[in-house]
Write a protein that holds these residues in place. Structure first.
Motif, short mmCIF file in Angstrom:
data_model
loop_
_atom_site.label_atom_id
_atom_site.label_comp_id
_atom_site.label_asym_id
_atom_site.label_seq_id
_atom_site.Cartn_x
_atom_site.Cartn_y
_atom_site.Cartn_z
N TYR A 115 0.86 -1.18 0.00
CA TYR A 115 0.00 0.00 0.00
C TYR A 115 0.89 1.23 0.00
N ALA A 116 0.71 2.10 -1.03
CA ALA A 116 1.40 3.39 -1.09
C ALA A 116 0.42 4.47 -0.69
N ARG A 117 0.69 5.13 0.42
CA ARG A 117 -0.22 6.13 0.97
C ARG A 117 0.40 7.51 0.93
N GLY A 118 -0.47 8.51 1.07
CA GLY A 118 -0.01 9.89 1.17
C GLY A 118 0.79 10.30 -0.05
N ARG A 119 1.97 10.86 0.18
CA ARG A 119 2.82 11.32 -0.93
C ARG A 119 3.99 10.36 -1.18
N THR A 120 3.78 9.10 -0.87
CA THR A 120 4.80 8.08 -1.11
C THR A 120 5.13 7.95 -2.59
N ARG A 121 6.42 7.72 -2.86
CA ARG A 121 6.87 7.29 -4.18
C ARG A 121 7.43 5.87 -4.03
N MET A 122 6.80 4.92 -4.70
CA MET A 122 7.15 3.51 -4.53
C MET A 122 7.50 2.89 -5.89
N LEU A 123 8.60 2.13 -5.90
CA LEU A 123 8.91 1.25 -7.02
C LEU A 123 8.76 -0.18 -6.52
N LEU A 124 7.91 -0.94 -7.20
CA LEU A 124 7.59 -2.31 -6.80
C LEU A 124 7.91 -3.22 -7.97
N GLU A 125 8.89 -4.10 -7.78
CA GLU A 125 9.33 -4.90 -8.93
C GLU A 125 9.68 -6.33 -8.55
N ASN A 126 9.42 -7.22 -9.53
CA ASN A 126 9.81 -8.63 -9.46
C ASN A 126 9.38 -9.30 -8.16
N SER A 127 8.19 -8.93 -7.67
CA SER A 127 7.62 -9.57 -6.49
C SER A 127 6.50 -10.52 -6.91
#
Length: 690
Positions: free
Chosen positions: A278-290
């Motif tokens: 879960y990316a909340r607020g002003r998060t910057r997330m990179l989600l890979e190879n999961s």
């Protein structure tokens, strides 16, 4: 010279505590010292330093915890202090809260009293379970404001649960961090707590969470509790199983890098997932190879958050699976190589959680190896020797026990040779970074030797030459700074930084820097085997900058492409000269990049040294990230010999420089690749790293 992990790339509101330099401390705890000083003389006796600790006690973090920032150079915990073994709560609390650095080995089960107690850990600590025996029951650890450089590793932390699933009364966490920085949480089993397994709160930053098992919990891993968008976290190779929410939940995180995690919700159990990442607020997330198996709402984001997905695998999932916005490039902060998603379930089920080889003196049923003799080098005269070669000269011929030469930070302009008669030598920099200790010289093949006896030749140009078996280099830089532009009339521009001509050589956490022919991986003779294992390192160069006839693995490292003396982009990464029937170079889980033009570098070419047609050069590049600098046809001929007649191949590479199989770009089959991996390459030798 630059290194990817050298600094943070965004602004911070303030600075943390400055870390002092390493200290040589008196022997204590579980360390033992032998009588090898009798060979070296009274002033060469073993010194009670952290170099005597096993590899797991000197381990350092990767990911954001490895970044130099806030006055802290990476995360290495208590490696510069004593190693102590604790078996009860009083001992654990005494050392965990002490102001000095410690490596604290938890041997056995420690029950918190009262239930829910969280020990307030101080900076510069490694808390590690002894094999799989280290258990913390009914409580955990708290890292408060400004606490930094802490490693929590190889522990089972469990069973603070108070009977209420959505418990709002008992804030009993396994690990809670409020305003800490530079923390590494690795290879733990965290489960069945009253509140979070991990809570990273109040601007806690530069955290890496890796290779853990997290299970049987409701609010599993929460990140945030702040309006500030300053936190940086890396979360990789973790197995979340039967966890309802916060897997993790990231609120107002500047850079959240999640990769190679497994989230598993088994059908028919008493725990049902509410959501996954879960990316909340002003998060910057990179989600890979999961990999997400059976998870409800596997990936969700707020409208204000940025979440970029790539390479993830979803099986049996339902509900929201979202992405959008622009994230960031983790490689602008640190090097990493993700495993393919298809390999993640097997990797994590076999490798996540506590390991029997961490926190123990040796394998079951064996005694710990004798403590090494330690010799110190410092330019300012505070060590026994002022030069590295002087310390090597002090090692007796025929040496049969480990000798660690600890080199203080500084630039040592000299050549160093470890002759074949002096095995079991380690050169180890003592600085906070591999860039702090530099051995450098500027000889080139065509230069005349000072005594007028001829030119150096390629092998003789080496700054450091290793001819002794069982050698290791750790946490330092070896460089050849020959100025090619200033010597254009010279016949022979090969300028080697490091030459190895030995068996069982480990290059761990080093930088090897040069231009042409940087790293010569050789053998003592054509009919002799020479195995080399390089990991967590950088090799910098442009023309044939990894070359020779050794059987060598370059694993989880960065091969940095460099422009030539005239500013042009053109070159070759490898030039193997492998003997027939031997294995050559294996580049695995690594990165090939650099500030050079697109499509300008070959991965390799066959070096038939001396025109020897009997050779069978080999380079395999697998599971690695290739930048756009790599040519679409990445192999080429050399000296009249065709690469197609030798052994050059790729397997499962990614990045803009990777390409599909073709006659000009051979790929291994899965069957062939199974025999071209690290265990097959190194045979009966297990390199001593960890």
């Amino acid at each position: 010279m630059t290194e990817t992990r050298s600094r943070a790339r965004h602004r911070r509101r303030g600075r943390g505590l400055l870390l002092g330099g390493p200290a040589a401390l008196a022997a204590a705890g579980v360390l033992a010292y032998g009588t090898a000083f009798g060979v070296f003389g009274a002033d060469g006796r073993p010194e009670a330093t952290a170099a005597d600790a096993p590899a797991w006690a000197r381990a350092v973090a990767d990911g954001f915890a490895s970044v130099d920032a806030l006055g802290q150079n990476g995360t290495y915990g208590g490696r510069d202090g004593r190693t102590v073994t604790v078996r009860n709560l009083a001992e654990l609390e005494k050392y965990a809260t002490a102001p000095e650095p410690y490596v604290i080995v938890v041997a056995g089960t420690i029950t918190m009293n009262p239930t829910g107690k969280e020990i307030k850990v101080a900076s510069d600590k490694t808390i590690v379970g002894s094999g799989t025996s280290g258990h913390i029951v009914g409580g955990g650890f708290f890292l408060g404001q400004g606490v930094h450089n802490v490693i929590i590793r190889n522990l089972t932390i469990r069973d603070a649960y108070q009977g209420v699933w959505n418990d709002k009364e008992h804030d009993f966490d396994a690990v809670q961090m409020d305003g800490a920085h530079h923390v590494w949480i690795d290879h733990n089993d965290l489960r069945h707590m009253a509140d979070g397994l991990i809570d990273s709160r109040k601007d806690t930053t530069y955290v890496t969470v890796s290779w853990n098992r997290l299970g049987n919990n409701n609010k599993t891993f929460g990140i945030g509790w702040t309006e500030n968008v300053t936190a940086d976290l890396t979360i990789h190779h973790n197995w979340f199983r039967e966890t309802e929410q916060r897997n993790p939940s990231t609120d107002n995180v500047a850079h959240a890098h999640l990769y190679n995690n497994l989230l598993q919700d088994d059908a028919g159990t008493g725990i049902t997932s509410a959501y996954g990442n879960y990316a909340r607020g002003r998060t910057r997330m990179l989600l890979e190879n999961s990999v997400f198996q059976g998870v409800n709402n596997p990936v969700i984001k707020d409208s204000t958050a940025a979440l970029v997905q790539r390479g993830n695998v979803f099986t049996g999932t339902t509900g929201r699976n979202e992405s959008g916005g622009t994230a960031f490039d983790p490689r602008s902060f640190y090097p990493y190589t993700p495993d393919p998603a298809s390999a993640v379930p097997a990797l994590l089920k076999a490798g996540a959680g506590p390991r029997s080889t961490i926190g123990t003196a040796g394998a079951a049923g064996t005694e710990a190896a004798a403590a090494p003799t330690v010799l110190t080098v410092a330019k300012d005269g505070t060590g026994r020797f002022t030069g590295v070669q002087k310390a090597v000269d002090a090692v007796p011929a025929g040496n049969s026990s480990p000798v660690v030469i600890r080199i203080a930070p500084g630039v040592y302009r000299e050549t160093v040779k470890v002759p074949a008669t002096k095995p079991h030598v380690t050169l180890e920099g003592t600085g906070g970074s591999r860039k702090d200790t530099v051995i450098v010289e500027g000889h080139a093949s065509g230069m005349t030797k000072p005594d007028g006896s001829g030119t150096y030749g390629t092998g003789g140009s080496a700054t450091v030459a290793v001819e002794a078996d069982d050698f290791r280099a750790h946490n330092l830089t070896v460089s050849n700074d020959f100025d090619e532009a200033a010597h254009q009339n010279l016949d022979g521009h090969q300028a080697v930084a490091l030459r190895t001509a030995a068996d069982r050589v480990v290059l761990d956490g080093v930088i090897v820097s040069g231009d042409q022919d940087t790293l010569l991986l050789d053998t003592a003779a054509k009919d002799r085997i020479g195995r080399v294992y390089m990991t967590g390192s950088y090799v910098i160069g442009n023309v044939d900058f990894v070359f020779g006839r050794a059987t060598a693995v370059i694993d989880r490292s960065v091969l940095t492409l460099k422009k030539r003396w005239d500013g042009s982009s053109a070159g070759y990464v490898t030039a193997p000269s492998t003997a027939a029937g031997r294995k050559g170079f294996l580049i695995s889980r690594s990165t090939v990049n650099g500030d050079v033009g697109a499509g300008t570098f070959f991965l390799g070419r066959p070096w038939h040294a001396g025109g020897d047609a009997s050779l069978s050069p080999q380079t395999t590049v697998r599971d690695s990230v290739l930048s756009a600098a790599v040519k679409p046809a990445p192999w080429t001929d050399m000296g009249g010999f065709s690469w197609k007649s030798d052994r050059f191949a790729e397997y499962r590479n990614t990045g803009p420089g990777a390409g599909s199989p073709s006659p000009n770009r051979p790929h291994l089959t899965a069957t062939d690749a199974a025999a071209q991996d690290i265990p097959h390459w190194l045979g009966d030798w297990t390199p001593p790293v960890g």
